[in-house]
Design a protein around this motif. Structure first.
Motif: not given
Length: 223
Positions: A132-155
């Motif tokens: 998640l932090m690597e995605e943010l460091a590469l310029g990703s927005q916080v909300e899409p990065a968080l949604h990506g985390l939720g997709k990788r870990v479907p809890l």
């Protein structure tokens, strides 16, 4: 029933959808396999097992059944690894949420709280939040990065945590107390699940034994 001239396209899309879901399961298990390779291995196991049991002159139905069981072993392995990883992530999530809330109470922002989780926790929580932090460091927005985390870990509990962070960013509300209640709720639910599993161990063993009994008895009668 008439399937139509292009029914094979529907079958193809269904097959591609199954491969996509299998690939998502593999990624959630943090394995490096490809879905097509896993399916190919399963088919090879089915054919090899069927030919192997042909040498023992088993009845056709029994050969087919055992071959299908052996063919599902790669998928079963992936599913078990995924379940074990998600269970470990869920057990570590309350401590990660507490760490995040302590960081927020000390006056830091959401980015610093996420970075603290990525630095001071253990795998698999550490691994996923580092992504998640690597995605943010590469310029990703916080909300899409968080949604990506939720997709990788479907809890479900992690989705509540992500939703709280997004609401805090959008509304500016203080979600610290909500996150503290979420942490306590997750701990209580995990404790209740462990107690329930301990109290029903004998019943689950009996159920598994009864499910296996017809197959064992059938093989015994055939022998």
């Amino acid at each position: 029933e008439h399937r139509g001239s292009f029914a094979f396209l529907g079958d193809l899309f269904t097959w591609v959808g199954l491969l996509r879901r299998l690939q998502e399961t593999i990624e959630q298990a943090n394995l490096r396999y490809r879905a097509a390779d896993v399916v190919g291995l399963s088919l090879m196991l089915v054919v090899f097992t069927f030919l192997l049991f042909t040498l023992f002159d088993l009845m056709f139905f029994l050969r087919l059944l055992l071959s299908l069981v052996v063919g599902t072993l790669p998928v079963v392995y992936i599913t078990r690894v995924r379940a074990r990883r998600l269970r470990k992530f869920e057990e570590m999530l309350p401590d990660a949420i507490d760490l995040f809330t302590r960081t927020m109470r000390s006056g830091h922002n959401i980015h610093s709280g996420l970075e603290t989780i990525a630095a001071e926790t253990s795998d698999p929580v550490k691994m996923e939040f580092k992504k998640l932090m690597e995605e943010l460091a590469l310029g990703s927005q916080v909300e899409p990065a968080l949604h990506g985390l939720g997709k990788r870990v479907p809890l479900l509990d992690l989705k509540f945590f992500i939703t709280s962070l997004i609401l805090q960013r959008q509304t500016g509300a203080n979600m610290v107390s909500v996150l503290e209640n979420l942490s306590a709720l997750v701990r209580e639910r995990l404790n209740m699940a462990a107690k329930l599993k301990a109290h029903t161990a004998q019943q689950r063993f009996s159920a598994g034994l009864l499910c296996c009994l017809p197959l064992v008895v059938g093989i015994g009668f055939w022998i």
